[in-house]
Design an enzyme around this catalytic site. Structure first.
Site, PDB file in Angstrom:
ATOM      1  N   LYS A  54     -22.298  14.488   1.411  1.00 25.26           N
ATOM      2  CA  LYS A  54     -23.191  13.455   1.962  1.00 25.26           C
ATOM      3  C   LYS A  54     -22.367  12.291   2.483  1.00 25.26           C
ATOM      4  O   LYS A  54     -22.597  11.802   3.595  1.00 25.26           O
ATOM      5  CB  LYS A  54     -24.166  12.955   0.888  1.00 25.26           C
ATOM      6  N   GLN A  98     -28.530  10.629  -7.122  1.00 24.85           N
ATOM      7  CA  GLN A  98     -28.406  12.082  -7.236  1.00 24.85           C
ATOM      8  C   GLN A  98     -29.066  12.573  -8.534  1.00 24.85           C
ATOM      9  O   GLN A  98     -28.832  12.023  -9.605  1.00 24.85           O
ATOM     10  CB  GLN A  98     -26.917  12.473  -7.207  1.00 24.85           C
ATOM     11  N   ASP A 121     -34.784   9.641  -0.053  1.00 22.82           N
ATOM     12  CA  ASP A 121     -35.137  10.933  -0.653  1.00 22.82           C
ATOM     13  C   ASP A 121     -36.640  11.196  -0.564  1.00 22.82           C
ATOM     14  O   ASP A 121     -37.084  12.329  -0.736  1.00 22.82           O
ATOM     15  CB  ASP A 121     -34.757  10.941  -2.139  1.00 22.82           C
TER      16      ASP A 121
HETATM   17  N1  GUN Z   1     -30.410  17.042  -6.457  1.00 25.21           N
HETATM   18  C1  GUN Z   1     -30.649  18.224  -5.833  1.00 25.21           C
HETATM   19  N2  GUN Z   1     -31.256  18.004  -4.642  1.00 25.21           N
HETATM   20  C2  GUN Z   1     -31.404  16.671  -4.525  1.00 25.21           C
HETATM   21  C3  GUN Z   1     -31.936  15.838  -3.512  1.00 25.21           C
HETATM   22  O1  GUN Z   1     -32.445  16.277  -2.465  1.00 25.21           O
HETATM   23  N3  GUN Z   1     -31.886  14.511  -3.757  1.00 25.21           N
HETATM   24  C4  GUN Z   1     -31.358  14.005  -4.899  1.00 25.21           C
HETATM   25  N4  GUN Z   1     -31.374  12.684  -5.066  1.00 25.21           N
HETATM   26  N5  GUN Z   1     -30.843  14.750  -5.858  1.00 25.21           N
HETATM   27  C5  GUN Z   1     -30.868  16.079  -5.662  1.00 25.21           C
END
Ligand code: GUN
Length: 290
Positions: A54, A98, A121
């Protein structure tokens, strides 16, 4: 026997990132640098990989990336304080914490503390609610990526029967909302669904988001259906080492599905591209640029 088309999510994601980078360059010329803050608590190896990807792709698109790595034993209050600092920071337009978080931290409390305008998100109840009632919302990235792929492949989705297997807040529920918005007839199936294979066999669009390696078998797929495989499961190879597989038995689906996303290289790259898209949207809205 159907010739199954493999949907190249990697290529579509690269295209989308190119469009985002061009728009970011335009904003930067006007003095606005979109910024994404990513918070990682603990050392989960898969999460570390995601966070690294990311951060790298955020920078590649010309945006600012702020990484906050905290130890696994971080107190909930300290994490909440960090989120509040990021809420107040004008250089940060998007905040992503996350998941999963360590067990001693209440994830819902953390997600509810993120300013909904910075919730890239789309996990805050305000954004989930806005999506559910059809208002402009920041939409969860993985289901958004799925629907972008589907519309590129199929054009209008109106009237198609969509079955979403999985009812998580991150994928299943928002995927169903987005498909409903595209005028699909939507069923959410899950582990307690009676006759899950039969339910799947009714789908023109089958979205598998259960997190169980190769659970959806070839004979669960209606011939010609479009299959979107959201799963990313690491399994042991008989000869040693590991490999990634989806929630769909990919080899069995060949010759039955009309189209299918591979794992890796299907939905995964789209998720990050959509995160960047959401960050751009959030930055523009915060700057009053619609
Ligand atoms: N963990 C697995 N997928 C995601 C996601 O799309 N966003 C976040 N914040 N954590 C994750």
């Amino acid at each position: 026997m159907t010739q199954t088309r493999i949907i190249d999510g990697k290529a579509v994601a690269a295209e989308l990132r190119g469009e985002i980078a061009r728009e970011v360059a335009g904003l930067k010329a006007r003095g606005l640098v979109p910024g994404l803050a990513v918070v990682l608590v603990g050392e989960d190896p898969a999460s570390q990989v995601y966070v690294r990807n990311k951060g790298a792709q955020t920078l590649e698109c010309g945006m600012a990336s702020f990484e906050h790595k905290l130890p696994a034993d971080t107190a909930e209050a300290d994490l909440l304080a960090l989120v509040q600092r990021l809420n107040a920071d004008p250089a940060v337009h998007g905040i992503l914490v996350q998941l999963p978080l360590p067990g001693h931290i209440d994830s819902m409390k953390v997600l509810s503390t993120i300013d909904p305008a910075k919730d890239v998100d789309g996990f805050h109840v305000v954004n989930a609610g806005r999506l559910a009632v059809g208002l402009d919302a920041l939409v969860p990235c993985t289901p958004l990526g799925c629907v972008i792929l589907l519309k590129r492949e199929l054009g209008s989705l109106a009237g198609l029967k969509a079955v979403v297997v999985g009812r998580s807040n991150i994928v299943g529920k928002p995927a169903a909302q987005l498909l409903l918005k595209e005028d699909c007839t939507v069923t959410i199936a899950h582990s307690r669904t009676r006759d899950l294979p039969g339910e799947c066999r009714t789908a023109d669009i089958l979205v598998a988001a259960v997190g169980r390696p190769e659970m959806v078998r070839g004979d669960w797929i209606k011939p010609g259906a479009t299959v979107i495989d959201v799963g990313i499961n690491r399994i042991a190879k008989p000869e040693g080492g590991t490999r990634l597989v989806g929630d769909v038995a990919f080899a069995e689906a060949q010759g039955i599905a009309g189209r299918i996303t591979p794992v890796p290289g299907g939905v995964g790259p789209m998720t990050i591209a959509c995160l960047l898209q959401n960050t751009l949207t959030a930055a523009k809205r915060q700057a009053g640029l619609g």
